[in-house]
Design a protein around this motif. Structure first.
Motif, short mmCIF file in Angstrom:
data_model
loop_
_atom_site.label_atom_id
_atom_site.label_comp_id
_atom_site.label_asym_id
_atom_site.label_seq_id
_atom_site.Cartn_x
_atom_site.Cartn_y
_atom_site.Cartn_z
N CYS A 1 -5.14 0.11 11.13
CA CYS A 1 -4.33 0.57 10.00
C CYS A 1 -5.13 0.35 8.72
N CYS A 2 -5.29 1.39 7.93
CA CYS A 2 -6.02 1.29 6.67
C CYS A 2 -5.04 1.52 5.52
N ILE A 3 -5.03 0.56 4.60
CA ILE A 3 -4.18 0.61 3.42
C ILE A 3 -5.07 0.91 2.21
N LYS A 4 -4.71 1.93 1.45
CA LYS A 4 -5.48 2.30 0.26
C LYS A 4 -4.55 2.25 -0.95
N MET A 5 -4.98 1.44 -1.94
CA MET A 5 -4.20 1.35 -3.16
C MET A 5 -5.01 0.70 -4.26
N LYS A 6 -4.46 0.67 -5.46
CA LYS A 6 -5.12 -0.01 -6.57
C LYS A 6 -4.94 -1.51 -6.42
N GLN A 7 -5.93 -2.26 -6.90
CA GLN A 7 -5.85 -3.72 -6.82
C GLN A 7 -4.60 -4.25 -7.52
N LYS A 8 -4.28 -3.71 -8.69
CA LYS A 8 -3.11 -4.17 -9.44
C LYS A 8 -1.84 -3.95 -8.62
N ASP A 9 -1.72 -2.79 -7.98
CA ASP A 9 -0.54 -2.50 -7.17
C ASP A 9 -0.47 -3.44 -5.96
N PHE A 10 -1.62 -3.75 -5.37
CA PHE A 10 -1.66 -4.68 -4.24
C PHE A 10 -1.15 -6.06 -4.68
N MET A 11 -1.62 -6.52 -5.84
CA MET A 11 -1.16 -7.81 -6.35
C MET A 11 0.34 -7.78 -6.64
#
Length: 114
Positions: free
Chosen positions: A65-75
């Motif tokens: 499973c690969c998750i792609k997102m912005k670092q800020k959104d991940f935090m």
């Protein structure tokens, strides 16, 4: 995101927390890859196997499973300020691979204490 709190530290803390309390990952056999966009694209892998968790930055060909997102959104997701389902529905989180594993991820990461 606070510049002094790097993604390396975030993932080291996730690994430490999951190793100390493996209950949410018991029975899971999966490799998650996180492609997180910030000033640079950073890639991390969360390996779950036999009740153990470890983080790597090498890319594996056997990602489930690969998750792609912005670092800020991940935090924001880790801190409970962004719901994973909402992020997915609004395009702030993209998933490649197993959607079932992506849905389990929110429970797993919910045990992370920032």
């Amino acid at each position: 995101m606070n510049k002094s709190y790097s993604m390396d530290k975030v993932f080291a803390n996730i690994e430490k927390r999951l190793q100390a309390h493996p209950e949410p990952i018991e029975g899971m056999e999966a490799v998650y890859q996180f492609d997180l966009a910030g000033e640079e694209l950073e890639t991390y892998q969360l390996h779950l196997s036999e009740g153990k968790a470890w983080i790597g930055q090498e890319e594996s060909s056997s990602v489930d499973c690969c998750i792609k997102m912005k670092q800020k959104d991940f935090m924001d997701m880790l801190l409970g300020r962004l719901n994973g389902t909402s992020a997915f529905m609004t395009g702030r989180l993209k998933v490649q691979g197993s959607m079932g594993l992506a849905m389990k991820l929110q429970n797993v990461l919910g045990h992370y204490e920032a």
